[in-house]
Motif scaffolding. Structure first.
Motif, PDB file in Angstrom:
ATOM      1  N   ALA A 123     -44.602   7.186  25.866  1.00 19.93           N
ATOM      2  CA  ALA A 123     -45.518   8.210  25.353  1.00 19.93           C
ATOM      3  C   ALA A 123     -45.854   7.923  23.886  1.00 19.93           C
ATOM      4  O   ALA A 123     -45.068   7.299  23.174  1.00 19.93           O
ATOM      5  N   MET A 124     -47.043   8.363  23.449  1.00 23.64           N
ATOM      6  CA  MET A 124     -47.453   8.163  22.062  1.00 23.64           C
ATOM      7  C   MET A 124     -47.198   9.428  21.267  1.00 23.64           C
ATOM      8  O   MET A 124     -47.585  10.518  21.674  1.00 23.64           O
ATOM      9  N   TRP A 125     -46.532   9.275  20.116  1.00 23.65           N
ATOM     10  CA  TRP A 125     -46.444  10.355  19.108  1.00 23.65           C
ATOM     11  C   TRP A 125     -47.220   9.835  17.923  1.00 23.65           C
ATOM     12  O   TRP A 125     -46.767   8.899  17.247  1.00 23.65           O
ATOM     13  N   GLY A 126     -48.368  10.434  17.627  1.00 20.56           N
ATOM     14  CA  GLY A 126     -49.219   9.845  16.601  1.00 20.56           C
ATOM     15  C   GLY A 126     -49.531   8.420  16.990  1.00 20.56           C
ATOM     16  O   GLY A 126     -49.924   8.151  18.129  1.00 20.56           O
ATOM     17  N   ALA A 127     -49.312   7.491  16.071  1.00 19.19           N
ATOM     18  CA  ALA A 127     -49.615   6.083  16.346  1.00 19.19           C
ATOM     19  C   ALA A 127     -48.416   5.332  16.908  1.00 19.19           C
ATOM     20  O   ALA A 127     -48.489   4.121  17.111  1.00 19.19           O
ATOM     21  N   LEU A 128     -47.301   6.044  17.152  1.00 20.72           N
ATOM     22  CA  LEU A 128     -46.075   5.357  17.587  1.00 20.72           C
ATOM     23  C   LEU A 128     -45.811   5.593  19.073  1.00 20.72           C
ATOM     24  O   LEU A 128     -45.953   6.707  19.569  1.00 20.72           O
ATOM     25  N   ARG A 129     -45.391   4.515  19.731  1.00 22.17           N
ATOM     26  CA  ARG A 129     -45.023   4.610  21.134  1.00 22.17           C
ATOM     27  C   ARG A 129     -43.512   4.773  21.214  1.00 22.17           C
ATOM     28  O   ARG A 129     -42.771   4.058  20.538  1.00 22.17           O
ATOM     29  N   ILE A 130     -43.034   5.714  22.028  1.00 24.40           N
ATOM     30  CA  ILE A 130     -41.591   5.935  22.167  1.00 24.40           C
ATOM     31  C   ILE A 130     -40.970   4.750  22.905  1.00 24.40           C
ATOM     32  O   ILE A 130     -41.452   4.344  23.961  1.00 24.40           O
ATOM     33  N   ARG A 131     -39.920   4.176  22.300  1.00 25.15           N
ATOM     34  CA  ARG A 131     -39.276   2.968  22.824  1.00 25.15           C
ATOM     35  C   ARG A 131     -37.936   3.311  23.465  1.00 25.15           C
ATOM     36  O   ARG A 131     -37.307   4.312  23.100  1.00 25.15           O
ATOM     37  N   PRO A 132     -37.459   2.477  24.370  1.00 25.26           N
ATOM     38  CA  PRO A 132     -36.142   2.711  24.992  1.00 25.26           C
ATOM     39  C   PRO A 132     -35.001   2.243  24.078  1.00 25.26           C
ATOM     40  O   PRO A 132     -35.210   1.395  23.207  1.00 25.26           O
ATOM     41  N   PRO A 133     -33.796   2.779  24.275  1.00 21.47           N
ATOM     42  CA  PRO A 133     -32.655   2.425  23.420  1.00 21.47           C
ATOM     43  C   PRO A 133     -32.334   0.934  23.429  1.00 21.47           C
ATOM     44  O   PRO A 133     -31.792   0.423  22.444  1.00 21.47           O
ATOM     45  N   GLU A 134     -32.670   0.239  24.519  1.00 22.10           N
ATOM     46  CA  GLU A 134     -32.375  -1.205  24.586  1.00 22.10           C
ATOM     47  C   GLU A 134     -33.051  -1.969  23.454  1.00 22.10           C
ATOM     48  O   GLU A 134     -32.665  -3.084  23.129  1.00 22.10           O
ATOM     49  N   GLU A 135     -34.100  -1.388  22.875  1.00 20.61           N
ATOM     50  CA  GLU A 135     -34.859  -2.113  21.849  1.00 20.61           C
ATOM     51  C   GLU A 135     -34.370  -1.835  20.428  1.00 20.61           C
ATOM     52  O   GLU A 135     -34.974  -2.283  19.464  1.00 20.61           O
ATOM     53  N   ILE A 136     -33.298  -1.054  20.296  1.00 24.08           N
ATOM     54  CA  ILE A 136     -32.846  -0.652  18.951  1.00 24.08           C
ATOM     55  C   ILE A 136     -32.641  -1.862  18.042  1.00 24.08           C
ATOM     56  O   ILE A 136     -33.162  -1.917  16.921  1.00 24.08           O
ATOM     57  N   GLU A 137     -31.901  -2.852  18.502  1.00 21.98           N
ATOM     58  CA  GLU A 137     -31.607  -4.010  17.648  1.00 21.98           C
ATOM     59  C   GLU A 137     -32.889  -4.733  17.247  1.00 21.98           C
ATOM     60  O   GLU A 137     -33.069  -5.092  16.082  1.00 21.98           O
ATOM     61  N   SER A 138     -33.787  -4.964  18.214  1.00 21.17           N
ATOM     62  CA  SER A 138     -34.991  -5.730  17.886  1.00 21.17           C
ATOM     63  C   SER A 138     -35.921  -4.921  16.970  1.00 21.17           C
ATOM     64  O   SER A 138     -36.569  -5.483  16.088  1.00 21.17           O
ATOM     65  N   LEU A 139     -35.959  -3.599  17.143  1.00 24.96           N
ATOM     66  CA  LEU A 139     -36.794  -2.771  16.261  1.00 24.96           C
ATOM     67  C   LEU A 139     -36.271  -2.830  14.831  1.00 24.96           C
ATOM     68  O   LEU A 139     -37.046  -2.995  13.875  1.00 24.96           O
TER      69      LEU A 139
END
Lengths: 208, 208
Positions: A123-139
């Motif tokens: 889902a989009m909040w403003g310009a940001l797409r909500i990411r899954p927890p698996e992506e924490i390190e890469s984010l």
């Protein structure tokens, strides 16, 4: 140095910064420790002591130069630059925080949102797409995220924290009602509204 | 008595209470100051000192009785009863707070919601109808409200506080980013998330 500065001092520095911004907005160039004390509900001696941790400011009888002290406090508090922040937890509290304008005005820029709920991911909040927890390190790595706003349930908080710490996070504003275990180089500020209500009922009860 | 108890002690008492509830949930009857210290990330000496403000607890070598200390901490923190709370400000933060289940589980019961926005006045949140600010005094009196959760813009906060104080409010959890002026018999706890972020960036900056 931070080891020796009490939390109450840091909080007063934040208050002095706000007072200086107000005073600058009134078009004035100097301020006395007495006036800073008055606006911050403390004493002039305390103002001088708090500032003395960070060098020599002001001149006896002339007070402080408002712009100079304001800029110095921005540096001391580390808010003379932008901090990349990730919001972890897109629930009710996360949503209220995401739309809280004061964060961005102080240089805390939300660059990522993470949630574990499959119905929210994507889902989009403003310009940001909500990411899954698996992506924490890469984010953290790809976006240069230094701070987490952690607004997840208690049972998920420590695991996410361990992963964020492993990926190099430097500070966590923690809304989960647990004491996070982190290495000493990671800063944590707990927001615990129930405990603050308990501090009120304690004060009223002991007083009564 | 409350004058002499530091805020950090009160916060640790809240942590001890949570630990005791967990330990009781595990079916155990006694606990040592060492274990309470460990769960609260403090020292056993600190646990004993914190509790000594409020009388004599535990037996040397035997530790504390979990149920006895838990009940005593509920009394000390004033959460052995229900507190009537009004939510002032039905914006985004107010909405997140209203649905926050932890408040009610600790005996803080929201019995009134107030907002100045004509489009919100009269709307129902759960079983409560949003009331206009003009009714603050009568709500406090008729419902026995002792605590305010103040989530209004900075410019409205002091005026509402003055009216609430005049009507007998005893404590305020303040989300407005100003230092409220109140008489000494009224307790205030400030929630200032930007200042907590500043405490993080301060710690990271001074450390770096």
């Amino acid at each position: 140095m931070s080891r020796r500065i009490p939390a109450s001092t840091i909080r007063r520095l934040s208050h002095y910064l706000r007072s200086l911004e107000d005073i600058e907005g009134e078009g004035r160039e100097t301020v006395s420790s007495e006036e800073l004390a008055d606006r911050g509900q403390t004493t002039a001696a305390q103002v001088r002591k708090d500032l003395s941790h960070f060098g020599s400011f002001g001149k006896r009888g002339l007070g402080y130069r408002v712009d100079e002290l304001r800029v110095r406090l921005l540096e001391i508090l580390g808010v003379d630059r932008v901090w990349k922040v990730a919001l972890i937890g897109a629930g009710r509290i996360g949503s209220a925080l995401f739309e809280y304008p004061a964060f961005e005005s102080r240089g805390y820029e939300c660059v990522a949102i993470v949630d574990a709920d499959p119905e929210k991911i994507g889902a989009m909040w403003g310009a940001l797409r909500i990411r899954p927890p698996e992506e924490i390190e890469s984010l953290i790595g790809s976006l240069g995220i230094e701070l987490f706003i952690l607004a997840v349930p208690a049972q998920a908080a420590q695991q996410i924290t361990d992963r964020a710490v492993g990926a190099g996070i430097k500070g966590i504003l923690n809304f989960a009602p647990i004491r996070l275990k982190v290495p000493s180089h990671v800063a944590v500020e707990d927001v615990n509204l129930v405990m603050q209500l308990e501090a009120l009922s304690f004060a009223i009860t002991q007083r009564g």
